[in-house]
Motif scaffolding. Sequence first.
Motif, PDB file in Angstrom:
ATOM      1  N   LYS A   1       0.829  -1.209   0.000  1.00 36.68           N
ATOM      2  CA  LYS A   1       0.000   0.000   0.000  1.00 36.68           C
ATOM      3  C   LYS A   1       0.867   1.266   0.000  1.00 36.68           C
ATOM      4  O   LYS A   1       0.379   2.361   0.309  1.00 36.68           O
TER       5      LYS A   1
ATOM      6  N   ASP B   1      -8.487   1.594   4.885  1.00 34.04           N
ATOM      7  CA  ASP B   1      -9.354   1.203   3.783  1.00 34.04           C
ATOM      8  C   ASP B   1     -10.751   1.762   3.986  1.00 34.04           C
ATOM      9  O   ASP B   1     -11.051   2.423   4.991  1.00 34.04           O
TER      10      ASP B   1
ATOM     11  N   ASP C   1      -9.658  -5.394   4.367  1.00 33.02           N
ATOM     12  CA  ASP C   1      -8.509  -5.408   3.467  1.00 33.02           C
ATOM     13  C   ASP C   1      -7.924  -6.814   3.411  1.00 33.02           C
ATOM     14  O   ASP C   1      -8.351  -7.721   4.124  1.00 33.02           O
ATOM     15  N   SER C   2      -6.904  -7.004   2.588  1.00 29.07           N
ATOM     16  CA  SER C   2      -6.346  -8.337   2.369  1.00 29.07           C
ATOM     17  C   SER C   2      -5.700  -8.921   3.619  1.00 29.07           C
ATOM     18  O   SER C   2      -5.799 -10.125   3.879  1.00 29.07           O
TER      19      SER C   2
ATOM     20  N   ASP D   1      -2.522  -8.794  -1.868  1.00 35.66           N
ATOM     21  CA  ASP D   1      -3.764  -8.897  -2.641  1.00 35.66           C
ATOM     22  C   ASP D   1      -3.748 -10.130  -3.533  1.00 35.66           C
ATOM     23  O   ASP D   1      -4.739 -10.871  -3.619  1.00 35.66           O
TER      24      ASP D   1
ATOM     25  N   ARG E   1     -16.680  -2.728  -1.556  1.00 33.89           N
ATOM     26  CA  ARG E   1     -15.943  -1.460  -1.553  1.00 33.89           C
ATOM     27  C   ARG E   1     -16.566  -0.478  -2.548  1.00 33.89           C
ATOM     28  O   ARG E   1     -16.750   0.713  -2.239  1.00 33.89           O
TER      29      ARG E   1
END
Length: 373
Positions: free
Chosen positions: A201, A229, A235-236, A344, A362
């Motif tokens: 990120k 996020d 998130d992952s 991801d 999302r």
Amino acid sequence: MQSTVCELNKCTGCAACLEVCSKNAITIKDSLKAYNAVIDNEKCVSCNACHKICQNNSPIISKKPESWYQGWTKDKEQRLKSSSGGVATALAKYFVANGGIVCSCIFRNGKFIYDFAESLEDVEHFSGSKYVKSNPTGIYKKIKGYLLNNKKVLFIGLPCHAAALKKFVGEKNAEENLYLVDLICHGSPSPRNITMFLENKDRNIIDVKHLAFRDNNNYRIMLNGQGLDTPGVYDSFLLAFLNGINFTENCYSCNYAKIERVTDITIGDSWGSRLSAEEIKAGISLMLCQTEKGLNLLEDSGIELIDVNLDNAVAHNHQLEHPYIKPTKYDKFFNVLLKTSNYDNAVKASLTRTYINQQIKRILVKLKIVSKN
């Protein structure tokens, strides 16, 4: 030539073996999938101290709870900002206010380490859940020194680290002045996971002053008080953690995933609580007491103690019955992660449907088509 202190890939990372080795012959190797305490046989003098201290080689005695409760700190402000019922903070604050020393995990300079608190201000640094392994290197000798000088010490941490500490200081030294509190741990990944995820990120963990994995009762990575996020979307990293796919190998055969515990008090979320929705939203902790010493500490610490059905609590906390069952896509997750260094990609490959659902959510949250809750 190298060998390991305990069975390959079963190391908990407690690092007790490092502290008993007088020749600095042991290193904890982190392969992302597993920890191993590796012995440099050229330095080793075969004293066997590391093998004797290792909890995997000689397990420590555990006890069934004598009493059990659910509840929360009576400090309303503290409960509001806690990830559960604020019980750990209440215990720590009471302890230092009465002249004791608290040892627990903090996030500092990009690392998750154990540190000591002797003031109410210091205790605040312990707040928040940490969903990675903490590094306890260096704490055992310090705590034993405090105990030998008749200081009272409260340790709050992972059950495997609590077991290592109890073995290191000795049962006799732990009887009176050492108070052990362990967490209901469902498994924990190497901290390299969160470092790698943040790099994906474009964030450097060294630049993060405060890192949290929950925003009150919501699972959400918070960097310096800001959500990473979209609210309501996992998130992952959290998808991997909540699906138990990024833990180190030893967690799937954990010796402490049972109702019998090695500590005075065990705390966690009171999942499946039958109290009101309002109380559940505010945060409720589950507390198991294995000793009279632990019960006295709970009763003195300003905590609201409410009866709880133990069978129901265990049913909603599988870690009180058995370790997390290794997911079938575990190896695929790590194969992709180690090959691509992309969180991801690894989650998409191993948790495909779940990953895609979160991507869709999302978009819908951003378009205000669905609620973020």
